[in-house]
Design an enzyme around this catalytic site. Structure first.
Site, PDB file in Angstrom:
ATOM      1  N   CYS A 183      -9.000   0.351  17.217  1.00 61.69           N
ATOM      2  CA  CYS A 183      -9.178  -0.147  15.715  1.00 61.69           C
ATOM      3  C   CYS A 183     -10.523   0.443  15.350  1.00 61.69           C
ATOM      4  O   CYS A 183     -10.809   1.125  14.708  1.00 61.69           O
ATOM      5  CB  CYS A 183      -9.038  -1.389  15.795  1.00 61.69           C
ATOM      6  SG  CYS A 183      -9.299  -2.068  14.159  1.00 61.69           S
TER       7      CYS A 183
ATOM      8  N   LYS B  40     -10.968   4.513   7.914  1.00 58.34           N
ATOM      9  CA  LYS B  40     -11.414   3.913   6.548  1.00 58.34           C
ATOM     10  C   LYS B  40     -13.056   4.390   6.295  1.00 58.34           C
ATOM     11  O   LYS B  40     -13.057   4.480   5.168  1.00 58.34           O
ATOM     12  CB  LYS B  40     -11.556   2.467   6.611  1.00 58.34           C
ATOM     13  CG  LYS B  40     -10.146   1.946   6.089  1.00 58.34           C
ATOM     14  CD  LYS B  40      -8.822   2.532   6.407  1.00 58.34           C
ATOM     15  CE  LYS B  40      -8.090   1.808   7.474  1.00 58.34           C
ATOM     16  NZ  LYS B  40      -7.118   2.642   8.130  1.00 58.34           N
TER      17      LYS B  40
ATOM     18  N   ALA C  64      -3.569  -3.784  14.038  1.00 58.20           N
ATOM     19  CA  ALA C  64      -4.752  -4.531  14.676  1.00 58.20           C
ATOM     20  C   ALA C  64      -4.523  -6.059  14.259  1.00 58.20           C
ATOM     21  O   ALA C  64      -4.684  -6.945  15.146  1.00 58.20           O
ATOM     22  CB  ALA C  64      -5.883  -3.994  13.778  1.00 58.20           C
TER      23      ALA C  64
ATOM     24  N   HIS D 287      -9.591 -11.674 -15.969  1.00 61.22           N
ATOM     25  CA  HIS D 287      -9.638 -10.432 -16.513  1.00 61.22           C
ATOM     26  C   HIS D 287     -10.900  -9.728 -16.843  1.00 61.22           C
ATOM     27  O   HIS D 287     -11.818 -10.434 -17.132  1.00 61.22           O
ATOM     28  CB  HIS D 287      -9.130 -10.522 -17.926  1.00 61.22           C
ATOM     29  CG  HIS D 287      -8.852  -9.467 -19.152  1.00 61.22           C
ATOM     30  ND1 HIS D 287      -8.045  -8.617 -19.032  1.00 61.22           N
ATOM     31  CD2 HIS D 287      -9.777  -9.202 -19.966  1.00 61.22           C
ATOM     32  CE1 HIS D 287      -8.278  -7.756 -19.731  1.00 61.22           C
ATOM     33  NE2 HIS D 287      -9.315  -8.017 -20.442  1.00 61.22           N
TER      34      HIS D 287
HETATM   35  P1  NAD Z   1       4.296   6.326  12.193  1.00 58.88           P
HETATM   36  O1  NAD Z   1       5.584   5.741  12.699  1.00 58.88           O
HETATM   37  O2  NAD Z   1       3.497   5.534  11.177  1.00 58.88           O
HETATM   38  O3  NAD Z   1       4.775   7.646  11.395  1.00 58.88           O
HETATM   39  C1  NAD Z   1       5.178   8.733  12.030  1.00 58.88           C
HETATM   40  C2  NAD Z   1       5.869   9.810  11.150  1.00 58.88           C
HETATM   41  O4  NAD Z   1       6.138  10.960  11.835  1.00 58.88           O
HETATM   42  C3  NAD Z   1       7.069   9.140  10.638  1.00 58.88           C
HETATM   43  O5  NAD Z   1       7.351   9.009   9.624  1.00 58.88           O
HETATM   44  C4  NAD Z   1       8.170   9.878  11.581  1.00 58.88           C
HETATM   45  O6  NAD Z   1       9.393  10.181  10.685  1.00 58.88           O
HETATM   46  C5  NAD Z   1       7.697  11.191  11.467  1.00 58.88           C
HETATM   47  N1  NAD Z   1       8.193  12.259  12.559  1.00 58.88           N
HETATM   48  C6  NAD Z   1       8.313  11.952  13.914  1.00 58.88           C
HETATM   49  N2  NAD Z   1       8.544  13.092  14.722  1.00 58.88           N
HETATM   50  C7  NAD Z   1       8.330  13.940  13.753  1.00 58.88           C
HETATM   51  C8  NAD Z   1       8.755  15.548  13.633  1.00 58.88           C
HETATM   52  N3  NAD Z   1       9.185  15.991  14.912  1.00 58.88           N
HETATM   53  N4  NAD Z   1       8.603  16.376  12.750  1.00 58.88           N
HETATM   54  C9  NAD Z   1       8.165  15.676  11.589  1.00 58.88           C
HETATM   55  N5  NAD Z   1       7.806  14.565  11.291  1.00 58.88           N
HETATM   56  C10 NAD Z   1       8.007  13.536  12.269  1.00 58.88           C
HETATM   57  O7  NAD Z   1       3.180   6.793  13.066  1.00 58.88           O
HETATM   58  P2  NAD Z   1       1.709   7.218  12.967  1.00 58.88           P
HETATM   59  O8  NAD Z   1       1.430   7.591  11.357  1.00 58.88           O
HETATM   60  O9  NAD Z   1       1.417   8.281  13.998  1.00 58.88           O
HETATM   61  O10 NAD Z   1       1.014   5.683  13.144  1.00 58.88           O
HETATM   62  C11 NAD Z   1       1.177   5.063  14.478  1.00 58.88           C
HETATM   63  C12 NAD Z   1       0.913   3.752  14.223  1.00 58.88           C
HETATM   64  O11 NAD Z   1      -0.249   2.935  13.801  1.00 58.88           O
HETATM   65  C13 NAD Z   1       2.022   3.044  13.179  1.00 58.88           C
HETATM   66  O12 NAD Z   1       2.523   1.873  13.565  1.00 58.88           O
HETATM   67  C14 NAD Z   1       1.133   2.865  12.137  1.00 58.88           C
HETATM   68  O13 NAD Z   1       1.460   1.482  11.371  1.00 58.88           O
HETATM   69  C15 NAD Z   1      -0.188   2.267  12.801  1.00 58.88           C
HETATM   70  N6  NAD Z   1      -1.278   2.696  11.955  1.00 58.88           N
HETATM   71  C16 NAD Z   1      -1.477   1.716  10.838  1.00 58.88           C
HETATM   72  C17 NAD Z   1      -2.656   1.859   9.907  1.00 58.88           C
HETATM   73  C18 NAD Z   1      -2.881   1.015   8.895  1.00 58.88           C
HETATM   74  O14 NAD Z   1      -2.474  -0.051   9.031  1.00 58.88           O
HETATM   75  N7  NAD Z   1      -3.567   1.297   7.780  1.00 58.88           N
HETATM   76  C19 NAD Z   1      -3.310   3.061  10.112  1.00 58.88           C
HETATM   77  C20 NAD Z   1      -3.140   4.096  11.086  1.00 58.88           C
HETATM   78  C21 NAD Z   1      -1.932   3.734  11.914  1.00 58.88           C
END
Ligand code: NAD
Length: 462
Positions: free
Chosen positions: A41, A50, A317, A441
């Site tokens: 994180c 961020k 996180a 507001h």
């Molecule tokens: P994710 O699961 O959010 O997204 C991965 C994406 O890749 C999905 O939409 C999937 O359909 C796509 N995908 C998978 N295989 C593919 C392929 N061969 N070709 C094209 N598209 C494909 O995973 P992430 O974005 O890697 O994030 C990992 C984890 O970390 C998630 O659980 C996410 O919630 C977490 N995370 C959270 C935050 C936040 O809270 N702001 C920020 C970053 C990561």
């Protein structure tokens, strides 16, 4: 007698919360960490991203300031300094974690842990090997990026988010992002705001496919306006090096196509990180790829517990922290008071996205009768002033009980407003109860009042 009551492996949000809480409740605790305290994180994930987004957002605002009478002459984004700033923030927070451990008298054992048997762990670090015993061992080792098992994915400029977060040596002209999930989208915003030519290839039929359909569809329109090429239903097949960069081949609607970038970000998910953690012969039960745990977070190995991404399909996180707190309280004989069913989730694009609870589609799939209230923020004063693009709020309630069940917010400051709905869900509240208090507001929150009024009217009309 064991060396410690609790040995925590991993000093990310989950591990640190569990360690600090257990120490506060009187347990003798130590933490093992192989890398920087703060975990993914702080050092390679949410906080780092961020911080980068803050820089790119300032750059974008200054560039677009002309529209509101702000002229920035000689505007320049220095990638080296942007990444240096990201490192500064991460190091400050990481040092903060160390300070908290010191104040709580929690030794931080530097090195890689291996669980030799229940109650016994070997730590291999810069100063050699030590063995430590503990009544309970808590695994909080998180997750690591998945690399696609496709040809060309091992090319030097095909990177995971963790590799990209180390900082490219120059600003790419173009970037192909495989995966339109949270990580893919946040990086698409960062790089496109800095003027990089970005393509997003998402395998499913919309961006952010795990969220409400309208969010992904709106986001695609917003990104396209920023000149991001968005390809959904794109099945990636392979990548190859060309003279100018990397060409990613995919099929879309049955037709072969390609996208080219100076680099490729592979953001297709993360998997539980437990490889090398268990001595031979010590095999924990798995649920898919994650460690299987019971309601007290205990794995199939007695005395060995797990929380966070290593044991949860919700990789967030704040979920890890909540589990860390719950684990520590249960371990110390207390009742845990966090409602684990109410999990907000945010995407830091512009406008931001924040969701909690059920969507319309999920309610329908589970045959739960719901009503939805909606407000499009076109007439919201703050939104008009800051002009982030199409913004909306949806709130759902059970059609019969009137209790709020979920919300999807796509608007500026959404992550700072979603807790109003989380609280409502956790406490079984109705729209009318949330409407009792006035909202300031001008504020983005005024739109929540409108969405709730729309919802209340629909519930009362039936
Ligand atoms: P994710 O699961 O959010 O997204 C991965 C994406 O890749 C999905 O939409 C999937 O359909 C796509 N995908 C998978 N295989 C593919 C392929 N061969 N070709 C094209 N598209 C494909 O995973 P992430 O974005 O890697 O994030 C990992 C984890 O970390 C998630 O659980 C996410 O919630 C977490 N995370 C959270 C935050 C936040 O809270 N702001 C920020 C970053 C990561």
């Amino acid at each position: 007698m064991f060396d410690y009551d609790l040995l925590v492996i991993g000093a990310g949000p989950g591990g640190q919360t569990a360690a600090l809480r257990a120490a506060k409740l009187g347990k003798r605790v130590a933490v093992v960490e192989a890398r920087e305290p703060g975990g993914t994180c702080v050092n390679r994930g949410c906080v780092s991203t961020k911080t980068l987004l803050h820089s790119s957002e300032l750059y974008r605002s200054a560039r677009e300031g002309v529209a509101v009478g702000v002229h920035a002459e000689g505007l320049r984004a220095d990638l080296g300094e942007i990444f240096q700033n990201k490192l500064r923030v991460a190091q400050t927070l990481s040092a903060g974690v160390e300070t908290m451990f010191k104040s709580a008298k929690i030794p931080l054992l530097r090195g890689r842990a291996k669980i030799l048997e229940p109650h016994r762990v070997r730590v291999t670090g810069p100063e050699g090997e030590i063995e430590v015993t503990a009544e309970a061992i808590l695994i909080a080792t998180g997750a690591e990026p998945i690399r696609l098992p496709l040809p060309g994915m091992d090319l030097p400029n095909v990177l995971t988010s963790e590799e990209l977060l180390q900082g490219p040596d120059h600003l790419y002209r173009s970037l192909v992002i495989i995966g339109g999930g949270v990580i893919g989208i946040e990086f698409a915003c960062f790089f496109s705001d800095l003027g990089v030519d970005v393509t997003v290839l998402e395998g499913l039929d919309r961006l952010l496919p795990m969220l409400d359909r309208e969010l992904g569809q709106n986001l695609a329109l917003i990104l396209k306006k920023k000149n991001v090429r968005v390809c959904t239903g794109a099945l990636v097949e392979r990548a190859e090096q060309t003279e100018t960069g990397i060409r990613v081949h995919f099929t879309m609607k049955g037709k072969p196509d390609f996208a080219e970038g100076e680099a490729v970000l592979c953001a297709v998910g993360r998997r539980a990180a437990w490889e090398g953690l268990f001595a031979e012969g010590l095999t924990p039960e798995l649920e898919g790829r994650i460690l299987k745990v019971n309601e007290r977070y205990e794995t199939s190995i007695p005395g060995v517990y797990a929380i966070g991404d290593v044991a949860s399909n919700t990789q967030l996180a704040h979920v890890a922290s909540a589990q860390g707190q719950a684990f520590a309280e249960l371990f110390c004989g207390q009742e845990s008071r966090v409602d684990m069913r109410v999990v907000p989730s945010c995407v830091y694009c512009r406008p931001e996205i924040a969701v909690v609870g059920l969507t319309d589609a999920e309610a329908k799939a589970r045959s739960i009768p719901v009503k939805t209230g909606k407000c499009v923020l076109g007439g919201n004063a703050r939104t008009l002033i800051e002009d982030p693009g199409r913004s909306f709020m949806k709130v759902l309630a059970h059609a019969e009980t009137g209790k709020i069940l979920g919300a999807q917010l796509m608007c500026l400051n959404a992550p700072d407003m979603i807790s109003q709905i989380s609280q409502a869900i956790a406490n079984g509240m109705t729209p009318r109860q949330l409407l009792l208090a006035m909202r300031p507001h001008p504020s983005f929150e005024e739109a929540l009042t409108e969405a709730l009024e729309d919802l209340a009217a629909k519930l009362e009309k039936q």
